[in-house]
Write a protein that holds these residues in place. Structure first.
Motif, PDB file in Angstrom:
ATOM      1  N   LEU A   1     -29.833 -72.100  -5.256  1.00  0.00           N
ATOM      2  CA  LEU A   1     -30.329 -70.744  -5.028  1.00  0.00           C
ATOM      3  C   LEU A   1     -29.726 -69.764  -6.024  1.00  0.00           C
ATOM      4  O   LEU A   1     -30.411 -68.841  -6.494  1.00  0.00           O
ATOM      5  CB  LEU A   1     -30.032 -70.313  -3.592  1.00  0.00           C
ATOM      6  CG  LEU A   1     -30.640 -71.225  -2.498  1.00  0.00           C
ATOM      7  CD1 LEU A   1     -30.313 -70.686  -1.123  1.00  0.00           C
ATOM      8  CD2 LEU A   1     -32.142 -71.350  -2.681  1.00  0.00           C
ATOM      9  N   ASP A   2     -28.467 -69.950  -6.375  1.00  0.00           N
ATOM     10  CA  ASP A   2     -27.844 -69.096  -7.396  1.00  0.00           C
ATOM     11  C   ASP A   2     -28.593 -69.247  -8.717  1.00  0.00           C
ATOM     12  O   ASP A   2     -28.829 -68.263  -9.427  1.00  0.00           O
ATOM     13  CB  ASP A   2     -26.379 -69.471  -7.590  1.00  0.00           C
ATOM     14  CG  ASP A   2     -25.526 -69.134  -6.374  1.00  0.00           C
ATOM     15  OD1 ASP A   2     -25.918 -68.226  -5.611  1.00  0.00           O
ATOM     16  OD2 ASP A   2     -24.481 -69.789  -6.189  1.00  0.00           O
ATOM     17  N   GLU A   3     -28.950 -70.473  -9.046  1.00  0.00           N
ATOM     18  CA  GLU A   3     -29.646 -70.703 -10.313  1.00  0.00           C
ATOM     19  C   GLU A   3     -31.060 -70.141 -10.287  1.00  0.00           C
ATOM     20  O   GLU A   3     -31.559 -69.645 -11.311  1.00  0.00           O
ATOM     21  CB  GLU A   3     -29.676 -72.198 -10.632  1.00  0.00           C
ATOM     22  CG  GLU A   3     -28.305 -72.753 -10.989  1.00  0.00           C
ATOM     23  CD  GLU A   3     -28.344 -74.155 -11.550  1.00  0.00           C
ATOM     24  OE1 GLU A   3     -27.281 -74.656 -11.935  1.00  0.00           O
ATOM     25  OE2 GLU A   3     -29.440 -74.748 -11.604  1.00  0.00           O
ATOM     26  N   LEU A   4     -31.739 -70.195  -9.159  1.00  0.00           N
ATOM     27  CA  LEU A   4     -33.068 -69.597  -9.060  1.00  0.00           C
ATOM     28  C   LEU A   4     -33.000 -68.091  -9.277  1.00  0.00           C
ATOM     29  O   LEU A   4     -33.873 -67.510  -9.946  1.00  0.00           O
ATOM     30  CB  LEU A   4     -33.691 -69.921  -7.703  1.00  0.00           C
ATOM     31  CG  LEU A   4     -34.113 -71.379  -7.473  1.00  0.00           C
ATOM     32  CD1 LEU A   4     -34.601 -71.576  -6.041  1.00  0.00           C
ATOM     33  CD2 LEU A   4     -35.203 -71.788  -8.464  1.00  0.00           C
ATOM     34  N   ARG A   5     -31.964 -67.457  -8.737  1.00  0.00           N
ATOM     35  CA  ARG A   5     -31.792 -66.024  -8.983  1.00  0.00           C
ATOM     36  C   ARG A   5     -31.497 -65.766 -10.463  1.00  0.00           C
ATOM     37  O   ARG A   5     -32.021 -64.811 -11.053  1.00  0.00           O
ATOM     38  CB  ARG A   5     -30.671 -65.462  -8.105  1.00  0.00           C
ATOM     39  CG  ARG A   5     -31.016 -65.430  -6.608  1.00  0.00           C
ATOM     40  CD  ARG A   5     -30.028 -64.573  -5.827  1.00  0.00           C
ATOM     41  NE  ARG A   5     -28.672 -65.118  -5.880  1.00  0.00           N
ATOM     42  CZ  ARG A   5     -28.179 -65.991  -5.010  1.00  0.00           C
ATOM     43  NH1 ARG A   5     -28.946 -66.424  -4.007  1.00  0.00           N
ATOM     44  NH2 ARG A   5     -26.943 -66.432  -5.106  1.00  0.00           N
ATOM     45  N   ASP A   6     -30.678 -66.625 -11.059  1.00  0.00           N
ATOM     46  CA  ASP A   6     -30.390 -66.485 -12.495  1.00  0.00           C
ATOM     47  C   ASP A   6     -31.665 -66.640 -13.325  1.00  0.00           C
ATOM     48  O   ASP A   6     -31.864 -65.920 -14.312  1.00  0.00           O
ATOM     49  CB  ASP A   6     -29.373 -67.543 -12.934  1.00  0.00           C
ATOM     50  CG  ASP A   6     -27.982 -67.290 -12.384  1.00  0.00           C
ATOM     51  OD1 ASP A   6     -27.716 -66.147 -11.942  1.00  0.00           O
ATOM     52  OD2 ASP A   6     -27.168 -68.246 -12.370  1.00  0.00           O
TER      53      ASP A   6
END
Length: 527
Positions: free
Chosen positions: A325-330
């Motif tokens: 999820l952190d990477e999707l936001r990134d």
């Protein structure tokens, strides 16, 4: 396996001796022709342990060389002192975003060097096409061979690996325009006017205008131009137009690129190379230097869908825990930066750049504020998660299809039986990895590096090996045309009027009549 174990123990008990100087190894390398030099490839679907096996094979090659240095006779020493892994995953070439691209971690590498991994900036580059990756890989392989190291090509983008190892069968893409991730050059090929004059049916004024407007179009044209662009391709290269659906603007644009940039039909280049392939095959040279680049050993890790699918579902769940999820936001921040900078990459094009990664499209409907663990129980989040799992399973099936439909016959056609080839490894039960995967792989690898006779591929790999490795026909391999298949328009299913939308039935196997009958008895066909 017992023989190899006993040999390893004996080697460790022998007295150490001085290793041959590197100059001797370099002289040994110079005695090889390119097609004699070894390359190992590890292929298979996502989630079967390709990286794990590659690392273990690299470690074995280094141990093997060290052990052989301790033998009493230097004549038995292997030329190959170590190995490195070359990444062959089109998404893992990007920097960062390690979870969504399933990169191997530094800890998992266990000191084995990896090349072409995490080298492309997702903000500034659309990514590498097959031709660019092959070119870079050739350089890396040459560098490794010159250092007495074995290249291990590893990744899930199997068609890249196929065109690296077996170069004939598809023409190199043009050197300009889309292949370089920039718009069409402003000036067409000087031969374009003569090419247009040779067309049996001249372009209409609107088609001529559209052709000369190509440099002003974005890499992803607006949807309303999809049909006119396909009709333009149909006018200049009808054979290739029949192969692409009119909505597949990416392939249509790439095909128009050759006409614009080189003043020739891409289909004619394909046909010329297929004639060359057939001539090589008829002369009995399918396993010669014209048909392959290296002495090739391929390990295909396989698990049947009923075992692999639950494993892939669990892998997606684990990705949430690892920071997906952190990477999707990134990635959404990257998309915003690219839109603001007028980048050539369209973040709304899910077949473009890093945005092809499975998970980005599937979660695109959720607001950024919902990309948090607290949203996990919600229906929209669970729906997106289900879609990601489905896409992952579908991707795995497509990887198997490429191996069985495309790669399997080429390997049979262009490798020398007993000296190289493709071997299936049963990755169904990970608790039996050493027995079912590692041990047979090392046994074959040792024979390959020693230039000994390899076992029959069907003799290892478990009960599925004979059927999965067998070709669908007897006798010499059938060379399937790159232009095989096509499309036809079903008038009954097509939409007419101002919003014309032709309904194309695409087919790659059999005949057009068979495809037509299959469509007309299906549920989609309007009766």
């Amino acid at each position: 396996m017992q023989i190899h174990l006993a040999r390893a123990i004996t080697l460790l008990q022998l007295r150490a001796r001085i290793a041959p100087p590197s100059s001797l190894l370099r002289r040994t390398m110079s005695s090889f022709s390119t097609s004699d030099l070894p390359v190992i490839a590890v292929i298979g679907t996502t989630g079967v342990g390709k990286s794990k096996l590659s690392i273990e094979l690299a470690q074995h090659i280094a141990r093997r060389f060290s052990e052989q240095q301790q033998e009493a006779s230097s004549l038995s020493s292997s030329t190959w002192k170590s190995a490195e892994v070359i990444n062959a995953d089109s998404m893992q070439i990007y920097k960062g975003l390690d979870v969504i691209t399933n990169k191997v971690t530094d800890e998992e590498m266990e000191g084995v060097s990896h090349r072409l991994l995490g080298i492309v900036d997702p903000r500034g580059e659309k990514g590498w096409g097959m031709a660019k990756w092959v070119e870079a890989s050739l350089d890396e392989i040459s560098d490794l061979h010159s250092s007495s190291q074995v290249p291990i090509i590893t990744g899930g983008t199997t068609y890249w690996i196929q065109h690296l190892l077996f170069p004939l069968g598809k023409p190199p893409p043009p050197t300009s325009s889309l292949s370089s991730n920039v718009p069409f050059p402003p000036t067409p090929s000087p031969t374009l006017p003569a090419f247009l004059a040779s067309l049996p049916t001249p372009l209409t004024p609107s088609q001529h205008s559209l052709l000369y407007s190509l440099p002003s179009l974005p890499l992803t044209p607006p949807p309303e131009l999809a049909l006119p662009l396909h009709q333009l391709l149909e006018a200049v290269d009808p054979k290739l137009a029949a192969k692409w659906h009119w909505k597949d603007t990416r392939k249509v644009m790439r095909s128009l690129e050759r006409v614009w940039g080189l003043g020739e039909r891409e289909s004619e280049v394909w046909e010329k190379q297929e004639v060359e392939r057939r001539e090589v095959n008829e002369r009995g040279e399918g396993a010669g230097e014209e048909g392959k680049r290296y002495r090739t050993l391929i390990f295909w890790l396989h698990a049947p869908p009923e075992i692999l699918d639950p494993r892939l579902d669990g892998r997606v769940d684990k990705m949430i825990d690892l920071g997906l999820l952190d990477e999707l936001r990134d990635m959404r921040l990257i998309a915003e930066e690219m839109e603001a900078s007028s980048s050539s990459v369209d973040p709304k094009d899910y077949a473009s750049g890093i945005f092809q990664s499975i998970g980005y499209k599937e979660f695109s409907a959720l607001p950024t504020t919902s990309l948090t663990p607290s949203s996990l129980p919600t229906k929209p989040f669970q729906a997106a998660l289900t879609q990601m799992k489905l896409a992952t399973r579908q991707y795995a099936k497509s990887q198997v299809r490429w191996i069985t439909v495309k790669l399997r016959g080429v390997v049979k056609e262009r490798t020398v039986e007993g000296k190289e080839g493709m071997f299936l490894l049963d990755a169904s039960d990970l608790t039996k990895w050493d027995k079912n995967v590692l041990a047979p792989a090392i046994s074959v690898l040792d024979a390959f590096l020693d230039s000994s006779i390899l076992p029959t591929p069907a003799s290892i790999g478990g009960p599925l090996a004979p059927s999965l490795l067998a070709l669908d026909q007897t006798g010499p391999p059938i060379i399937k045309s790159t232009l095989a298949g096509g499309s036809y328009r079903c008038n009954l299913c097509s939409k007419e009027g101002e919003t014309e939308e032709p309904f194309f039935v695409m087919w790659t196997e059999g005949t057009e009549e068979e495809a037509k009958r299959g469509h007309e008895v299906g549920r989609v066909h309007k009766r």
